[in-house]
Motif scaffolding. Structure first.
Motif, PDB file in Angstrom:
ATOM      1  N   GLY A  65       0.825  -1.202   0.000  1.00 18.06           N
ATOM      2  CA  GLY A  65       0.000   0.000   0.000  1.00 18.06           C
ATOM      3  C   GLY A  65       0.858   1.249   0.000  1.00 18.06           C
ATOM      4  N   GLY A  66       0.616   2.133  -0.983  1.00 26.44           N
ATOM      5  CA  GLY A  66       1.427   3.334  -1.126  1.00 26.44           C
ATOM      6  C   GLY A  66       0.706   4.608  -0.800  1.00 26.44           C
TER       7      GLY A  66
ATOM      8  N   GLU B  68       2.106  -0.964  -4.738  1.00 26.64           N
ATOM      9  CA  GLU B  68       0.845  -0.225  -4.863  1.00 26.64           C
ATOM     10  C   GLU B  68       0.214  -0.544  -6.221  1.00 26.64           C
ATOM     11  OE1 GLU B  68      -2.370   1.897  -4.924  1.00 26.64           O
ATOM     12  OE2 GLU B  68      -1.187   1.871  -3.071  1.00 26.64           O
TER      13      GLU B  68
ATOM     14  N   THR C   1      -2.777  -1.582   3.444  1.00 25.85           N
ATOM     15  CA  THR C   1      -3.669  -1.533   2.281  1.00 25.85           C
ATOM     16  C   THR C   1      -5.008  -0.864   2.567  1.00 25.85           C
ATOM     17  OG1 THR C   1      -4.429  -3.779   2.783  1.00 25.85           O
ATOM     18  CG2 THR C   1      -2.639  -3.556   1.193  1.00 25.85           C
TER      19      THR C   1
END
Length: 452
Positions: free
Chosen positions: A10-11, A33, A184
């Motif tokens: 997750g970015g 991501e 996320t």
């Protein structure tokens, strides 16, 4: 810096801040991501409109976002000078109480400068800035445009050894890692992954609110805000809807209207304006009527429920894996807590890693429990006081809500009480601070005004 490889799934803001912390403990940090990610920041949204583009994975990015004082403190600790750099680039800046007009239960809280900074920005612009700072760090690798398929574990299922990803160009891959962090967000599949490995998934707590944000951008004359950089009108039991005006970089503003349990603002101009006129106080509506809309129509974002996964109550958890941010606890966004809580959690993760040895995830979950408890109590307690929300209605809750009713009325005139309330909502003090004798005497000793 120790050796090893950490993978952050997750970015978004939680993942970026966590990745920044991990660079102090791992030689390599990989961010995965599903969206393609840009790592540049020019500081001029007119020169590079991508800095204000809303990513597919962050649909709420079109709407008003807040960074509480606790969150801004984290940004400054991780990226010294960030607040000044953002302000120099045109992000409206001020004092968290002196220049932010906060209205609760129909009362406008007394504003006084308290020496704590505040920024008012668009979510994509802030994220673009943080992303550029993180991507520039040595050892950071970014795998954008990659779907996250799951986690890998050793034969004994005692340790997570990596993450499975599906890049949109090329075949499936497994990224080996000494630590995998799930950042996320609300759609986290960590509970399912744990179940597949033979672990008990965390218990889930939910408070259904059926919130909808409806937002539009406007060309707003800052003079209309009389020196403020943001106006926030919270809902109340008598009027369970609210709104916000947030000045932003590039000389525009976002105006967001929000309501719960189906009481959602319309998207058309006439309906949007009519909804704003029925807010508890006129400040947002007045600015809408005096400003020019920049969008053809408003946009909507729906949020069904505040959700907390109780990782802190588990007794077994695999090594080499941890969960942070909204993947752990997702708060009703109208309280503006998510980014700030994720930032404080990232610092706590750094502290846990700094003790040496392998990360004990269960110990980490218990360490961040009070960090999550406070905003969870604020959000769910505030929501439970609204009509129709199926939250706790016991005698203690009713007593607390009556006390808060008096506190809001007092804070409209008493700067000491207003300051105490601001420090709690900015996650600097626990809610119990509002019950300290000096505050309680002011709240209970003042006759409630007939009007705001």
């Amino acid at each position: 810096m120790t050796q090893g490889h950490a993978v952050v799934l997750g970015g978004s803001m939680a993942g970026l801040l966590t990745a920044r912390v991990l660079t102090g403990h791992f030689a390599r940090v990989t961010i995965v991501e599903r969206d393609e990610l840009e790592g540049t920041w020019a500081g001029d949204p007119a020169a590079d409109p991508r800095e204000r583009e809303v990513r597919r994975g962050v649909p709420q990015g079109r709407h008003a976002h807040g960074l509480l004082a606790a969150g801004l403190n984290v940004i400054e600790e991780l990226f010294p000078g960030a607040a000044k750099e953002l302000a120099a680039a045109g992000v409206p800046a001020g004092d968290v109480l002196g220049n932010v007009r906060f209205c609760a239960n129909g009362f406008r809280l007394k504003q006084v400068p308290i020496g704590l900074g505040a920024l008012s920005f668009s979510r994509p612009y802030l994220e673009s800035y943080v992303r550029s700072r993180v991507f520039a760090l040595p050892g950071v690798t970014v795998r954008g445009g990659a779907d996250i398929a799951g986690i890998e574990a050793d034969a004994a299922r005692a340790r997570v050894t990596g993450a499975r990803i599906h890049p949109r160009t090329g075949g499936p891959e497994t990224l080996g890692a000494d630590l995998v962090v799930d950042a996320t967000g609300r759609g986290s599949r960590a509970p399912r992954w744990l179940g597949e490995l033979g672990y008990e998934p965390p218990a889930e707590e939910r408070l259904h609110v059926d919130l909808a944000y409806v937002s539009r951008h406007y060309a707003v004359d800052p003079a209309l805000l009389d020196g403020d950089i943001a106006i926030i009108i919270g809902p109340s039991a008598a009027a369970p809807r609210g709104g916000a005006v947030m000045l932003q970089e590039g000389g525009r503003a976002v105006i967001t209207l929000f309501g719960i349990l189906g009481d959602h603002a319309p998207l058309d101009d006439a309906g949007f304006r009519a909804y704003a006129k029925r807010l508890p106080l006129p400040y947002v509506s007045d600015i809408i009527e005096a400003s020019q809309a920049l969008d053809d129509e408003a946009v909507r974002f729906r949020y069904p429920a505040s959700t907390r996964h109780r990782y802190d109550r588990l007794r077994r958890f695999p090594k080499g894996f941890v969960v942070v941010g909204d993947a752990m606890c997702s708060f009703n966004p109208m309280y503006g807590q998510g980014m700030s809580v994720a930032g404080v959690e990232a610092l706590k993760l750094g502290e846990a890693l700094g003790r040496g040895g392998e990360l004990d995830a269960l110990r980490f979950f218990r360490a961040v429990r009070p960090i999550v408890d406070i905003p969870w109590q604020i959000a769910t307690g505030g929501d439970a006081a609204l009509p129709g929300v199926e939250g706790p209605k016991d005698a203690r809750t009713r007593l607390v809500n009556r006390y808060l009713d008096r506190l809001y009325a007092t804070a409209a005139h008493d700067e000491v009480v207003s300051l105490a309330f601001s420090r709690v909502t900015n996650l600097l003090d626990p809610p119990a601070a509002l019950l300290r004798p000096g505050i309680a005497r002011r709240v209970l000793g003042r006759r409630r005004p007939a009007t705001a």
